[in-house]
Design an enzyme around this catalytic site. Sequence first.
Site, mmCIF file in Angstrom:
data_model
loop_
_atom_site.group_PDB
_atom_site.id
_atom_site.type_symbol
_atom_site.label_atom_id
_atom_site.label_comp_id
_atom_site.label_asym_id
_atom_site.label_seq_id
_atom_site.Cartn_x
_atom_site.Cartn_y
_atom_site.Cartn_z
ATOM 1 N N GLU A 1 -3.440 7.572 -4.110
ATOM 2 C CA GLU A 1 -3.334 6.270 -3.439
ATOM 3 C C GLU A 1 -3.061 5.171 -4.457
ATOM 4 O OE1 GLU A 1 -6.057 4.603 0.032
ATOM 5 O OE2 GLU A 1 -6.925 4.139 -1.913
ATOM 6 N N TYR B 1 0.862 -1.184 0.000
ATOM 7 C CA TYR B 1 0.000 0.000 0.000
ATOM 8 C C TYR B 1 0.897 1.231 0.000
ATOM 9 C CZ TYR B 1 -3.209 3.598 1.574
ATOM 10 O OH TYR B 1 -3.955 4.743 1.653
#
Length: 241
Positions: A197, A109
């Site tokens: 993101e 992530y």
Amino acid sequence: MNLHEYQSKELFLNAGIPILKGAVALSSIKAKTVAEQLGGDVWVIKAQVHAGGRGKAGGVKITNNIDEVESIASSMLGSNLITKQTDRNGLPVDCVYVECGTEIRSEFYLSLLVDRAKESWTFIASSEGGVDIEAVADETPNKILKYTVNPIEGLNEAELSHMATELGFVNETVIEFIDITTKLFLLAKQTDANLIEINPLIIDSTDHLIALDSKITIDSNALFRQEVLMHYKDPNQENAL
Ligand code: ADP
Ligand code: MG
């Protein structure tokens, strides 16, 4: 203003952030044409909605049969996709993104966001990628790494390198991680993004980093100076919320 994955990836491509080959399709026939043009033998069809959690909700499908690209796209287009991040009505799927399929060695992530409290930018990263990052933060907060950029000094390569090592990257992947984060930082500033993101950022079978998913949110107050991004606005997604 939220961007679709395919729009975010257009910006990634221009910024030199590694993505897989892909293109958007508004019809199932076009989806198959895209797959033919991409070549290869695995394709991923991804519903374009302003919400994550698509994979678990049937909005990301993988196939090695080119005819199935058309039937999968056909079943997605015109439907409403309900994910963990939408309300119970879901969001309309007006287009799909058809992308080459890849093998995944590991998923990470990575995000960069405006940190209002700290009046700066913060990178957030985790070796637990591909999944719900809020759950990781709740259950294993030690697996979440943060680096707040000093607003006066700017980006510090040693901090990025440290973050890469903490994530378990070695050799070339450390260099690739620094390159990607540096480009993300430039892109965020250029586009007035308040969030970028990448979940997941993957290591592929040849040990290279690739942004497999991408989400960008542009600060709506800055749109007056981001005219080129205005055509990314999708009222169908916004009105549905
Ligand atoms: P979402 O976050 O909305 O669920 P993602 O784009 O992250 O959507 O896709 C969900 C999962 O599907 C990813 O974590 C990855 O495992 C897999 N996936 C997505 N794109 C590809 C691709 N091009 N090739 C192989 N697997 C993929
Ligand atoms: Mg994702």
